[in-house]
Write a protein that holds these residues in place. Structure first.
Motif, PDB file in Angstrom:
ATOM      1  N   LEU A 219      -2.872  65.966  36.121  1.00 51.39           N
ATOM      2  CA  LEU A 219      -2.697  64.332  35.342  1.00 51.39           C
ATOM      3  C   LEU A 219      -1.994  63.567  36.536  1.00 51.39           C
ATOM      4  O   LEU A 219      -2.798  62.521  36.521  1.00 51.39           O
ATOM      5  CB  LEU A 219      -1.213  64.641  34.298  1.00 51.39           C
ATOM      6  CG  LEU A 219      -0.676  63.711  33.858  1.00 51.39           C
ATOM      7  CD1 LEU A 219      -1.406  63.041  33.335  1.00 51.39           C
ATOM      8  CD2 LEU A 219       0.927  64.244  33.016  1.00 51.39           C
ATOM      9  N   LEU A 220      -0.812  63.974  38.091  1.00 50.15           N
ATOM     10  CA  LEU A 220      -0.915  63.005  38.915  1.00 50.15           C
ATOM     11  C   LEU A 220      -2.155  62.684  39.517  1.00 50.15           C
ATOM     12  O   LEU A 220      -1.867  61.483  40.137  1.00 50.15           O
ATOM     13  CB  LEU A 220       0.274  64.148  39.419  1.00 50.15           C
ATOM     14  CG  LEU A 220       0.590  63.100  40.770  1.00 50.15           C
ATOM     15  CD1 LEU A 220       1.177  61.587  39.890  1.00 50.15           C
ATOM     16  CD2 LEU A 220       1.705  63.345  41.716  1.00 50.15           C
ATOM     17  N   ALA A 221      -3.118  63.316  39.813  1.00 50.84           N
ATOM     18  CA  ALA A 221      -4.279  62.939  39.633  1.00 50.84           C
ATOM     19  C   ALA A 221      -5.124  61.583  39.253  1.00 50.84           C
ATOM     20  O   ALA A 221      -5.148  60.868  39.371  1.00 50.84           O
ATOM     21  CB  ALA A 221      -5.678  64.318  40.666  1.00 50.84           C
ATOM     22  N   LEU A 222      -5.771  62.475  37.766  1.00 55.01           N
ATOM     23  CA  LEU A 222      -5.584  61.327  37.224  1.00 55.01           C
ATOM     24  C   LEU A 222      -4.579  60.202  37.185  1.00 55.01           C
ATOM     25  O   LEU A 222      -5.640  59.235  36.905  1.00 55.01           O
ATOM     26  CB  LEU A 222      -5.687  61.928  35.664  1.00 55.01           C
ATOM     27  CG  LEU A 222      -6.231  61.182  34.340  1.00 55.01           C
ATOM     28  CD1 LEU A 222      -6.252  62.631  33.292  1.00 55.01           C
ATOM     29  CD2 LEU A 222      -5.302  60.164  34.254  1.00 55.01           C
ATOM     30  N   VAL A 223      -2.872  60.225  36.781  1.00 54.97           N
ATOM     31  CA  VAL A 223      -3.048  59.083  37.152  1.00 54.97           C
ATOM     32  C   VAL A 223      -3.001  58.647  38.739  1.00 54.97           C
ATOM     33  O   VAL A 223      -3.687  56.381  38.689  1.00 54.97           O
ATOM     34  CB  VAL A 223      -1.039  59.412  37.025  1.00 54.97           C
ATOM     35  CG1 VAL A 223      -0.600  58.414  37.157  1.00 54.97           C
ATOM     36  CG2 VAL A 223      -1.140  59.983  35.435  1.00 54.97           C
ATOM     37  N   GLU A 224      -2.644  58.835  39.740  1.00 56.51           N
ATOM     38  CA  GLU A 224      -2.962  57.954  41.408  1.00 56.51           C
ATOM     39  C   GLU A 224      -4.474  57.451  41.419  1.00 56.51           C
ATOM     40  O   GLU A 224      -4.820  56.337  41.672  1.00 56.51           O
ATOM     41  CB  GLU A 224      -3.311  59.182  42.145  1.00 56.51           C
ATOM     42  CG  GLU A 224      -1.254  59.074  42.398  1.00 56.51           C
ATOM     43  CD  GLU A 224      -1.088  60.688  43.317  1.00 56.51           C
ATOM     44  OE1 GLU A 224      -0.318  61.008  43.809  1.00 56.51           O
ATOM     45  OE2 GLU A 224      -2.343  61.485  43.356  1.00 56.51           O
ATOM     46  N   MET A 225      -5.492  58.277  40.864  1.00 58.85           N
ATOM     47  CA  MET A 225      -6.626  57.793  40.647  1.00 58.85           C
ATOM     48  C   MET A 225      -7.713  56.673  39.650  1.00 58.85           C
ATOM     49  O   MET A 225      -9.188  57.043  39.800  1.00 58.85           O
ATOM     50  CB  MET A 225      -7.661  58.851  41.066  1.00 58.85           C
ATOM     51  CG  MET A 225      -7.621  59.678  42.560  1.00 58.85           C
ATOM     52  SD  MET A 225      -7.324  58.354  44.214  1.00 58.85           S
ATOM     53  CE  MET A 225      -9.555  58.355  44.146  1.00 58.85           C
TER      54      MET A 225
END
Ligand SMILES: [Zn+2]
Length: 423
Positions: A219-225
């Motif tokens: 999820l954090l990669a989804l949000v960051e990118m």
């Protein structure tokens, strides 16, 4: 087994189920994060030349649970609709995946040292690529795979049972082969409906000192990118370590190690064992702290929504200027995520002339879902030399651009996310 999967299942109904309560902790109501509109099923592509006809579309509403923090889709579609019988199951064994699986094996041996008699079981084992590493390491292996691609593994000497993993198959596997020292599940936890039964079945299969390793899109990669294009109905949930830990703890499992990995544009690998069986590595606290600092709760995810909307408008603006000059734009790659981007942004065959796939792809000769944009063979790119290409597999742009250049494409590259730009 604790009865935790309380919601009605969509499987085998030929329809869909609205998610009214959290799929993990049963909390209601859930907070709304983002609505991408109604998306057509990704794997039902019409043949070029066919007239458009009635077709279903499913709402893609992203929800967040205020209690356990799980981010989840607001609609579960029967997997028989999402994966029709002619669905091209691909092994997906790109170099980045093969390297990742080799590395998973190496890392796992620093946590749980396995002897020759120890068993590794992979759930959703595909063509057996991951288990091949355990086999070469001298351990016993067993794959479980729902699709026919499991036969490919059997032919390669990786013993694989073809079937859907659940309590029955867990019991059968344990009876035949004994308990597993390691159970792995990569890209499984986001896709399966009755998640609590899956975790219980893994426990059934696992040795008292066994370790469970999962990999999920992060999820954090989804949000960051800004990877909103990974939101489609095959992905029921988008995990953070916090929400995954909550789920595992409900079953007495403790997270002992976690690490971010590069697959699928940013994933997380999580090790868990029965509480107290292994020391907890500092990585767990560190990642949880990062997540808390980044803010993955409903309130912070509102900023994410604003960024997604802004990105859509910017991509539209960039394409408007290109089309104003009469330039052609070809799409590159037709993975599932391309369908979300095209449908959410509203690209049609007047904007994208076509989408190109490598020769042999079963998508060639079809229209992109929900559009009349034809999918064609990549060789056209070098003949036609369109002024621009839109990288729909933008998360592997670094790998893709040098390849296309080397093969002779001379135009410019548009990377649509996180910020649309010409690279
Ligand atoms: Zn919840």
């Amino acid at each position: 087994m604790a009865v935790l999967d309380t919601a009605p299942l969509a499987a085998h109904t030929g329809a869909s189920v609205v998610v009214e309560r959290c799929q993990v902790c049963d909390h209601a109501p859930l907070s709304q994060v983002l609505f991408l509109g109604y998306l057509p099923p990704v794997n039902q592509m019409r043949t070029i030349g066919q007239l458009p006809r009635e077709q279903p579309a499913y709402p893609a509403l992203v929800l967040s649970c205020p209690r356990c923090s799980l981010v989840q889709l607001g609609l579960i579609v029967d997997k028989e609709i999402l994966f029709p019988p002619d669905y091209p199951y691909t092994s997906g064994t790109t170099k980045i995946l093969r390297d990742n699986f080799a590395e998973l094996y190496e890392e796992s041996q620093t946590i749980v040292s396995m002897g020759p008699q120890d068993l590794a079981v992979d759930i959703g084992s595909n063509d057996g690529t991951l288990l091949g590493n355990f086999q070469r390491g001298g351990h016993r292996v067993q794959g479980i795979e729902p699709s026919q691609v499991g036969n490919l593994a059997n032919q390669r000497g990786i013993p694989t049972t073809i079937g859907f993993f659940g309590r029955a198959l867990a019991e059968q596997t344990r009876k035949q082969h004994g308990p597993a020292k390691i159970v792995t599940a990569t890209n499984v936890f986001a896709h399966i409906e009755h998640i609590h039964e899956i975790v219980e079945s893994i426990l059934l299969l696992m040795d008292e000192n066994g370790v469970f390793v999962s990999e999920s899109h992060y999820l954090l990669a989804l949000v960051e990118m800004l990877q909103y294009d990974t939101i489609y109905h095959e992905h029921l949930r988008h995990y953070s370590l916090q929400s995954l830990q909550y789920l595992l703890q409900m079953h007495g499992l403790e997270v002992i190690h976690a690490r971010r990995i590069p697959t699928h544009g940013g994933s997380i690998r999580v090790y868990a064992a029965r509480a107290g069986a292994y020391p907890v590595r500092p990585s767990v606290g560190e990642i949880l702290m990062n997540e808390a600092a980044a803010g993955l709760d409903a309130e912070h995810l509102r900023t994410f929504k604003d960024r997604v909307v802004q990105s859509k408008l910017e991509l539209y603006g960039l394409l408007r200027d290109i089309k104003r000059h009469g330039h052609r734009v070809y799409g590159i790659g037709a993975p599932s995520r391309a369908s979300t981007l095209i449908n959410y942004v509203g690209l049609d065959d007047g904007i994208l002339d076509c989408v190109l796939e490598i020769a042999g792809s079963l998508k060639i000769g079809k229209y992109m879902p929900g559009t009349l944009i034809p999918v064609m063979e990549e060789s056209r790119l070098y003949k036609d030399q369109p002024e621009y290409v839109l990288l729909l597999s933008w998360h592997i742009a670094d790998e893709l651009i040098p390849k296309l250049r080397q093969k002779g494409y001379k135009g410019k590259y548009i990377c649509p996310l996180p910020t649309p730009e010409i690279v």
